[in-house]
Write a protein that holds these residues in place. Sequence first.
Motif, PDB file in Angstrom:
ATOM      1  N   ASP A  75       0.806  -1.215   0.000  1.00  0.00           N
ATOM      2  CA  ASP A  75       0.000   0.000   0.000  1.00  0.00           C
ATOM      3  C   ASP A  75       0.840   1.266   0.000  1.00  0.00           C
ATOM      4  O   ASP A  75       0.416   2.287  -0.572  1.00  0.00           O
ATOM      5  N   PHE A  76       2.022   1.231   0.611  1.00  0.00           N
ATOM      6  CA  PHE A  76       2.785   2.465   0.786  1.00  0.00           C
ATOM      7  C   PHE A  76       4.038   2.545  -0.079  1.00  0.00           C
ATOM      8  O   PHE A  76       4.474   3.653  -0.401  1.00  0.00           O
ATOM      9  N   LEU A  77       4.627   1.423  -0.443  1.00  0.00           N
ATOM     10  CA  LEU A  77       5.855   1.463  -1.241  1.00  0.00           C
ATOM     11  C   LEU A  77       5.593   1.228  -2.724  1.00  0.00           C
ATOM     12  O   LEU A  77       6.069   1.984  -3.570  1.00  0.00           O
ATOM     13  N   THR A  78       4.861   0.175  -3.058  1.00  0.00           N
ATOM     14  CA  THR A  78       4.663  -0.136  -4.478  1.00  0.00           C
ATOM     15  C   THR A  78       3.831   0.916  -5.190  1.00  0.00           C
ATOM     16  O   THR A  78       3.916   1.057  -6.409  1.00  0.00           O
ATOM     17  N   THR A  79       3.027   1.668  -4.451  1.00  0.00           N
ATOM     18  CA  THR A  79       2.247   2.735  -5.086  1.00  0.00           C
ATOM     19  C   THR A  79       3.120   3.868  -5.601  1.00  0.00           C
ATOM     20  O   THR A  79       2.634   4.713  -6.362  1.00  0.00           O
ATOM     21  N   GLN A  80       4.380   3.904  -5.204  1.00  0.00           N
ATOM     22  CA  GLN A  80       5.286   4.933  -5.710  1.00  0.00           C
ATOM     23  C   GLN A  80       5.654   4.696  -7.171  1.00  0.00           C
ATOM     24  O   GLN A  80       6.313   5.548  -7.792  1.00  0.00           O
ATOM     25  N   LEU A  81       5.251   3.554  -7.751  1.00  0.00           N
ATOM     26  CA  LEU A  81       5.476   3.306  -9.177  1.00  0.00           C
ATOM     27  C   LEU A  81       4.404   3.933 -10.056  1.00  0.00           C
ATOM     28  O   LEU A  81       4.562   3.970 -11.281  1.00  0.00           O
ATOM     29  N   ILE A  82       3.324   4.418  -9.457  1.00  0.00           N
ATOM     30  CA  ILE A  82       2.238   4.999 -10.241  1.00  0.00           C
ATOM     31  C   ILE A  82       2.741   6.265 -10.933  1.00  0.00           C
ATOM     32  O   ILE A  82       3.293   7.168 -10.299  1.00  0.00           O
ATOM     33  N   GLY A  83       2.541   6.325 -12.242  1.00  0.00           N
ATOM     34  CA  GLY A  83       2.983   7.473 -13.016  1.00  0.00           C
ATOM     35  C   GLY A  83       4.433   7.434 -13.441  1.00  0.00           C
ATOM     36  O   GLY A  83       4.904   8.375 -14.092  1.00  0.00           O
ATOM     37  N   LYS A  84       5.156   6.381 -13.114  1.00  0.00           N
ATOM     38  CA  LYS A  84       6.563   6.258 -13.489  1.00  0.00           C
ATOM     39  C   LYS A  84       6.685   5.452 -14.778  1.00  0.00           C
ATOM     40  O   LYS A  84       6.004   4.443 -14.963  1.00  0.00           O
ATOM     41  N   ASP A  85       7.574   5.913 -15.668  1.00  0.00           N
ATOM     42  CA  ASP A  85       7.826   5.194 -16.913  1.00  0.00           C
ATOM     43  C   ASP A  85       8.878   4.113 -16.668  1.00  0.00           C
ATOM     44  O   ASP A  85       9.793   4.281 -15.853  1.00  0.00           O
ATOM     45  N   LEU A  86       8.720   3.019 -17.385  1.00  0.00           N
ATOM     46  CA  LEU A  86       9.624   1.878 -17.181  1.00  0.00           C
ATOM     47  C   LEU A  86      11.066   2.243 -17.468  1.00  0.00           C
ATOM     48  O   LEU A  86      11.975   1.914 -16.692  1.00  0.00           O
ATOM     49  N   PHE A  87      11.306   2.957 -18.559  1.00  0.00           N
ATOM     50  CA  PHE A  87      12.682   3.232 -18.974  1.00  0.00           C
ATOM     51  C   PHE A  87      13.267   4.470 -18.302  1.00  0.00           C
ATOM     52  O   PHE A  87      14.410   4.810 -18.552  1.00  0.00           O
ATOM     53  N   ASP A  88      12.464   5.148 -17.467  1.00  0.00           N
ATOM     54  CA  ASP A  88      13.036   6.143 -16.564  1.00  0.00           C
ATOM     55  C   ASP A  88      13.676   5.469 -15.354  1.00  0.00           C
ATOM     56  O   ASP A  88      14.575   6.037 -14.727  1.00  0.00           O
ATOM     57  N   LEU A  89      13.209   4.269 -15.033  1.00  0.00           N
ATOM     58  CA  LEU A  89      13.749   3.508 -13.908  1.00  0.00           C
ATOM     59  C   LEU A  89      14.779   2.486 -14.344  1.00  0.00           C
ATOM     60  O   LEU A  89      15.679   2.141 -13.586  1.00  0.00           O
ATOM     61  N   TRP A  90      14.634   1.987 -15.566  1.00  0.00           N
ATOM     62  CA  TRP A  90      15.510   0.955 -16.109  1.00  0.00           C
ATOM     63  C   TRP A  90      16.250   1.537 -17.310  1.00  0.00           C
ATOM     64  O   TRP A  90      15.661   1.826 -18.341  1.00  0.00           O
ATOM     65  N   SER A  91      17.543   1.717 -17.169  1.00  0.00           N
ATOM     66  CA  SER A  91      18.352   2.310 -18.236  1.00  0.00           C
ATOM     67  C   SER A  91      18.747   1.235 -19.243  1.00  0.00           C
ATOM     68  O   SER A  91      19.483   0.300 -18.915  1.00  0.00           O
ATOM     69  N   VAL A  92      18.232   1.365 -20.472  1.00  0.00           N
ATOM     70  CA  VAL A  92      18.531   0.436 -21.561  1.00  0.00           C
ATOM     71  C   VAL A  92      19.334   1.193 -22.610  1.00  0.00           C
ATOM     72  O   VAL A  92      18.860   2.193 -23.170  1.00  0.00           O
ATOM     73  N   VAL A  93      20.538   0.722 -22.894  1.00  0.00           N
ATOM     74  CA  VAL A  93      21.418   1.423 -23.833  1.00  0.00           C
ATOM     75  C   VAL A  93      20.973   1.189 -25.271  1.00  0.00           C
ATOM     76  O   VAL A  93      20.936   2.109 -26.087  1.00  0.00           O
ATOM     77  N   ASN A  94      20.626  -0.040 -25.610  1.00  0.00           N
ATOM     78  CA  ASN A  94      20.268  -0.404 -26.978  1.00  0.00           C
ATOM     79  C   ASN A  94      18.865  -1.012 -26.976  1.00  0.00           C
ATOM     80  O   ASN A  94      18.707  -2.237 -26.910  1.00  0.00           O
ATOM     81  N   PRO A  95      17.807  -0.180 -27.021  1.00  0.00           N
ATOM     82  CA  PRO A  95      16.450  -0.745 -26.975  1.00  0.00           C
ATOM     83  C   PRO A  95      16.112  -1.586 -28.201  1.00  0.00           C
ATOM     84  O   PRO A  95      15.378  -2.571 -28.094  1.00  0.00           O
ATOM     85  N   MET A  96      16.649  -1.227 -29.366  1.00  0.00           N
ATOM     86  CA  MET A  96      16.344  -2.006 -30.572  1.00  0.00           C
ATOM     87  C   MET A  96      16.955  -3.410 -30.473  1.00  0.00           C
ATOM     88  O   MET A  96      16.320  -4.409 -30.844  1.00  0.00           O
ATOM     89  N   GLY A  97      18.170  -3.514 -29.963  1.00  0.00           N
ATOM     90  CA  GLY A  97      18.787  -4.822 -29.783  1.00  0.00           C
ATOM     91  C   GLY A  97      18.030  -5.671 -28.775  1.00  0.00           C
ATOM     92  O   GLY A  97      17.861  -6.887 -28.963  1.00  0.00           O
ATOM     93  N   LEU A  98      17.542  -5.032 -27.689  1.00  0.00           N
ATOM     94  CA  LEU A  98      16.763  -5.772 -26.699  1.00  0.00           C
ATOM     95  C   LEU A  98      15.439  -6.247 -27.288  1.00  0.00           C
ATOM     96  O   LEU A  98      14.977  -7.359 -26.999  1.00  0.00           O
TER      97      LEU A  98
END
Length: 334
Positions: A216-239
């Motif tokens: 209720d208090f921690l996982t709700t902090q993901l609301i409104g967050k973009d995946l790739f703002d939290l996870w840095s992917v250098v080569n998205p096309m390769g992934l």
Amino acid sequence: MASGLLASRGVLTLGLHYQHVCRSVLVTQTRQKKRWMKAYTRIMEAKLKLEGPPPPKRRSEKPNWDFHAEVEAFGARLQENFQMERLKAAFVNPCYVRVEQERRSALGLEPEMAVLALKDNKKLRTRGVALTRDFLSDWCRASFPSLPAEGASALVDHLMTPEVVCHVARNLGVEDLTMSAEVPVPDDVLYGTFCAVVAALEESSGPQRTGLFLRDFLTTQLIGKDLFDLWSVVNPMGLLVEECTRRGLPLPEPRLLRSAGASTVLPLFFVGLYCDKKLLAEGPGETLLAAEEEAARVGLRKLYGYTENRRPLDFSPAPQLHVSQSNTQALSSG
């Protein structure tokens, strides 16, 4: 006779004028602002500029403070059943115990008298960190089953950062109850105190209530967050190519869909990615390469189930909790 009438009329006029003057004087005297207030305000403003703001104080150093009552109110406000001794120990940090013992020794007390009969939260903090990370890892895997291990680990690392944990702790009122050597409470001390509270809840109410608390208090902090703002992917096309190969899908083919202002200083390109002659994703960019990378990120969000229009996460209470609450209400009403 006429002179008497004129005299009485003059007295009446004088009386009305006197009442009007007195009324105006009374109104000017009730201005709700005292004459000395302006000078006093200027003096206090000058003093504030010279001396600066006053040093911060602990909430316990201010009037109307009862630690036991505040701890009980903390559990009642969160609607959690804590064991009072464990919850009180969760707020006592080792740095506070050390500083208080040094202060008592400086006052000339004997070593036996200077020792505080307080149990710090060192063990609770270590256990709370492990409990929080384990629960968040399990929750991310259950909520986003298509997300790879690297992405789930990035979400857990974001939720475990001191910025997120301290933000939640301050809004829950943990900072006011924290016994720390420094004021205001440092982030690392507040972080450990919150984790100690999590461990105290697990020892008091069990892992199920602890999981609901963290959800209720921690996982709700993901609301409104973009995946790739939290996870840095250098080569998205390769992934994206790796994901398509692993899932047995055709390799994505980039195609230019439309463009605008190609010969200006603000060009815009839209690139689409096609898999088996079907549009998988499209994305904008100032260059063809940037648009292709953005389209690859959109395609990855779709494959991982982390799109903006995804189904909201379930934060409703567990069914067994509804049953227990209904039983409690039935017993209390009967």
